[in-house]
Design a protein around this motif. Structure first.
Motif, PDB file in Angstrom:
ATOM      1  N   LYS A  74      32.025  30.381 -33.188  1.00 41.19           N
ATOM      2  CA  LYS A  74      33.422  30.537 -32.817  1.00 41.19           C
ATOM      3  C   LYS A  74      33.936  31.888 -33.283  1.00 41.19           C
ATOM      4  N   LEU A  75      34.768  32.502 -32.459  1.00 35.81           N
ATOM      5  CA  LEU A  75      35.319  33.805 -32.815  1.00 35.81           C
ATOM      6  C   LEU A  75      36.320  33.690 -33.958  1.00 35.81           C
ATOM      7  N   PHE A  76      37.149  32.595 -33.922  1.00 43.56           N
ATOM      8  CA  PHE A  76      38.189  32.411 -34.928  1.00 43.56           C
ATOM      9  C   PHE A  76      38.203  30.978 -35.442  1.00 43.56           C
ATOM     10  N   ASN A  77      38.936  30.779 -36.543  1.00 42.02           N
ATOM     11  CA  ASN A  77      39.062  29.466 -37.182  1.00 42.02           C
ATOM     12  C   ASN A  77      37.696  28.822 -37.395  1.00 42.02           C
ATOM     13  N   SER A  78      36.759  29.628 -37.839  1.00 46.27           N
ATOM     14  CA  SER A  78      35.398  29.146 -38.043  1.00 46.27           C
ATOM     15  C   SER A  78      35.117  28.812 -39.500  1.00 46.27           C
ATOM     16  N   GLU A  79      35.930  29.324 -40.407  1.00 38.05           N
ATOM     17  CA  GLU A  79      35.647  29.191 -41.831  1.00 38.05           C
ATOM     18  C   GLU A  79      36.218  27.898 -42.406  1.00 38.05           C
ATOM     19  N   ARG A  80      35.452  27.269 -43.284  1.00 33.95           N
ATOM     20  CA  ARG A  80      35.890  26.090 -44.023  1.00 33.95           C
ATOM     21  C   ARG A  80      36.163  26.488 -45.480  1.00 33.95           C
ATOM     22  N   PRO A  81      36.837  25.630 -46.233  1.00 31.86           N
ATOM     23  CA  PRO A  81      36.962  25.876 -47.672  1.00 31.86           C
ATOM     24  C   PRO A  81      35.590  26.037 -48.330  1.00 31.86           C
ATOM     25  N   TYR A 170      41.186  38.181 -40.676  1.00 29.53           N
ATOM     26  CA  TYR A 170      41.784  38.118 -39.350  1.00 29.53           C
ATOM     27  C   TYR A 170      41.227  39.240 -38.481  1.00 29.53           C
ATOM     28  N   ALA A 171      41.507  39.168 -37.168  1.00 34.25           N
ATOM     29  CA  ALA A 171      41.138  40.229 -36.236  1.00 34.25           C
ATOM     30  C   ALA A 171      42.186  40.277 -35.137  1.00 34.25           C
ATOM     31  N   TRP A 172      42.338  41.448 -34.519  1.00 33.33           N
ATOM     32  CA  TRP A 172      43.365  41.613 -33.509  1.00 33.33           C
ATOM     33  C   TRP A 172      42.926  42.642 -32.474  1.00 33.33           C
ATOM     34  N   GLN A 173      43.566  42.561 -31.318  1.00 31.40           N
ATOM     35  CA  GLN A 173      43.444  43.622 -30.326  1.00 31.40           C
ATOM     36  C   GLN A 173      44.750  43.738 -29.548  1.00 31.40           C
ATOM     37  N   ARG A 174      44.990  44.925 -29.026  1.00 30.24           N
ATOM     38  CA  ARG A 174      46.256  45.212 -28.327  1.00 30.24           C
ATOM     39  C   ARG A 174      45.981  45.521 -26.860  1.00 30.24           C
ATOM     40  N   THR A 175      46.908  45.109 -25.997  1.00 32.16           N
ATOM     41  CA  THR A 175      46.845  45.443 -24.579  1.00 32.16           C
ATOM     42  C   THR A 175      48.267  45.491 -24.038  1.00 32.16           C
ATOM     43  N   GLN A 176      48.389  45.661 -22.733  1.00 33.72           N
ATOM     44  CA  GLN A 176      49.681  45.562 -22.063  1.00 33.72           C
ATOM     45  C   GLN A 176      49.580  44.554 -20.940  1.00 33.72           C
ATOM     46  N   VAL A 177      50.612  43.727 -20.802  1.00 30.55           N
ATOM     47  CA  VAL A 177      50.684  42.736 -19.735  1.00 30.55           C
ATOM     48  C   VAL A 177      52.027  42.917 -19.035  1.00 30.55           C
ATOM     49  N   HIS A 178      51.961  43.351 -17.778  1.00 31.79           N
ATOM     50  CA  HIS A 178      53.169  43.603 -16.992  1.00 31.79           C
ATOM     51  C   HIS A 178      54.166  44.489 -17.754  1.00 31.79           C
ATOM     52  N   GLY A 179      53.619  45.535 -18.369  1.00 31.65           N
ATOM     53  CA  GLY A 179      54.458  46.512 -19.048  1.00 31.65           C
ATOM     54  C   GLY A 179      54.875  46.150 -20.459  1.00 31.65           C
ATOM     55  N   ARG A 180      54.492  44.977 -20.925  1.00 29.05           N
ATOM     56  CA  ARG A 180      54.871  44.551 -22.275  1.00 29.05           C
ATOM     57  C   ARG A 180      53.703  44.726 -23.228  1.00 29.05           C
ATOM     58  N   ARG A 181      53.951  45.304 -24.381  1.00 28.32           N
ATOM     59  CA  ARG A 181      52.921  45.424 -25.418  1.00 28.32           C
ATOM     60  C   ARG A 181      52.602  44.043 -25.982  1.00 28.32           C
ATOM     61  N   VAL A 182      51.328  43.685 -25.959  1.00 20.95           N
ATOM     62  CA  VAL A 182      50.890  42.369 -26.415  1.00 20.95           C
ATOM     63  C   VAL A 182      49.767  42.546 -27.425  1.00 20.95           C
ATOM     64  N   VAL A 183      49.874  41.830 -28.539  1.00 20.88           N
ATOM     65  CA  VAL A 183      48.830  41.830 -29.560  1.00 20.88           C
ATOM     66  C   VAL A 183      48.268  40.419 -29.676  1.00 20.88           C
ATOM     67  N   TYR A 184      46.951  40.291 -29.568  1.00 27.42           N
ATOM     68  CA  TYR A 184      46.262  39.016 -29.774  1.00 27.42           C
ATOM     69  C   TYR A 184      45.772  38.993 -31.221  1.00 27.42           C
ATOM     70  N   LEU A 185      46.130  37.951 -31.945  1.00 28.25           N
ATOM     71  CA  LEU A 185      45.827  37.872 -33.379  1.00 28.25           C
ATOM     72  C   LEU A 185      45.137  36.551 -33.690  1.00 28.25           C
ATOM     73  N   GLY A 186      43.936  36.648 -34.246  1.00 23.14           N
ATOM     74  CA  GLY A 186      43.197  35.457 -34.634  1.00 23.14           C
ATOM     75  C   GLY A 186      42.825  35.492 -36.098  1.00 23.14           C
ATOM     76  N   PHE A 187      42.724  34.313 -36.706  1.00 19.61           N
ATOM     77  CA  PHE A 187      42.346  34.198 -38.112  1.00 19.61           C
ATOM     78  C   PHE A 187      40.982  33.533 -38.220  1.00 19.61           C
ATOM     79  N   LEU A 188      40.166  34.035 -39.134  1.00 22.75           N
ATOM     80  CA  LEU A 188      38.853  33.442 -39.368  1.00 22.75           C
ATOM     81  C   LEU A 188      38.986  32.124 -40.112  1.00 22.75           C
TER      82      LEU A 188
END
Length: 355
Positions: A74-81, A170-188
């Motif tokens: 899994k890219l995110f939410n893969s880590e356990r205690p 965590y990890a993130w990436q930025r793009t634009q969607v219909h002219g709006r700045r969008v950041v995708y943010l995931g936590f491990l």
């Protein structure tokens, strides 16, 4: 199976509390499904060995013993205690949130009881709020009015050719969607319960204008089959009080086919959602640990918030799919279709009225 009363003592930071297993026969999950849910969560050192004591604390420590049951692939939410061995005693280190530490202690105690082991060895210590705040402050992004999409399914929501930049957990990436700045943010790691609210507070501090949370909720309406519908709304019952927030989606998401809406209930642990709990909340629509704290944090910060979730399980009726078999191929395929619908709704929302 014997019924034990849940005698968890909720105390302040620095005070160890003994955790008793829940009343298994009274839970909304059938015992065999509940045990399977626990088995995929509990650290392998607890499943493979007996301990004089198991103590759950708040601490993000990837240098401790990593669980063999982490969600690899899994890219995110893969880590356990993780776990630290002190002779015959075991310390379990969960990401420092009060709800998560409490929840994981319940998981361990109930697992031990259901497998015939001593469950009175489990204690937990709530993290100091300052420790929780400091852990979330490790999140550091350059935001300027961005829409931040956080949560589950990001591998299908973000551009497939985008590059993930990694920070501390965590990890993130930025793009634009219909002219709006969008950041995708995931936590491990998990951002369970109150931690998710702290994440929204932190994102507002960093300059986010709106936050959308994509995840999974349980349905309280017995007629909704899991993994066939989406959930949204702008109100949650948090600690017996209704909390409403400025909804990023407005009426847009609820107007889409297959999207249900209603009052959400915030529950700090799936283990506490027994049949008495269900009776008390039967008039509401959905349940999960994060939506309420996130919406409340957005309201306090003066930013927009919206959730658009897959309805992953049903507490009011037993269906073949539930939280114990989320990795089955049919479940994954159905959720992939729904994630595509979530992606389209967010994009169409931005196209219809850029914010």
């Amino acid at each position: 199976m014997n019924v034990l009363t849940n005698a968890v003592l909720t105390t302040g930071p620095g005070t160890a509390s003994r955790t008793s297993p829940i009343s298994v026969d009274g839970h909304t999950m059938a015992p065999d499904r509940l045990l399977r849910y626990l088995q995929i969560k509990v650290h392998h050192l607890i499943q493979d060995h007996d301990w004089d004591s198991v103590h759950v604390v708040g601490g993000y420590d990837r240098q401790a013993v990593i669980s063999a049951h982490e969600k690899n692939g899994k890219l995110f939410n893969s880590e356990r205690p993780t776990a630290q061995v002190n002779g015959r005693d075991l310390v379990i280190k969960a990401f420092p949130g009060a709800d998560y530490v409490h929840h994981y202690a319940l998981i361990i105690a109930t697992y031990l009881f259901m497998t015939g082991k001593a469950a009175d060895t489990v204690t937990y210590d709530l993290p100091d709020p300052a420790v929780s705040r400091e852990a979330v402050k490790q999140l550091d992004l350059d935001l300027d009015g961005d829409l931040v999409i956080v949560g589950w399914g990001l591998a299908h929501l973000a551009p497939p050719d985008g590059t993930w930049t990694y920070g501390h957990g965590y990890a993130w990436q930025r793009t634009q969607v219909h002219g709006r700045r969008v950041v995708y943010l995931g936590f491990l790691h998990s951002i369970w319960g109150d931690v998710a609210g702290r994440v929204v507070t932190r994102l507002a501090e960093l300059g986010a204008r709106d936050v959308v949370y994509v995840g999974k909720v349980g349905a309280l309406n017995p007629d909704i089959e899991p993994n066939t519908r989406l959930a949204t709304g702008n109100t949650s019952l948090v600690g017996g009080r209704l909390v409403t927030w400025p909804d990023f989606f407005g009426d847009f998401a609820t107007a889409q086919p297959g999207v249900h809406t209603g009052i959400h209930v915030t529950s700090p642990s799936i283990l506490l959602e027994n049949r008495d709990w269900l009776t008390e909340h039967a008039g509401h629509a959905f349940v999960d640990p994060e939506i309420g704290p996130m919406g409340a944090a957005a309201h306090r910060a003066g930013i927009g918030f919206g959730y658009l979730h897959v309805i992953s399980n049903n507490l009011a009726r037993h269906y073949p799919a539930d939280l114990s078999n989320e990795r089955h191929r049919d479940v994954v395929q159905r959720r992939t279709v729904l994630i595509g619908q979530i992606r389209d709704i967010i994009a169409d929302r931005l196209a219809a009225r850029p914010i």
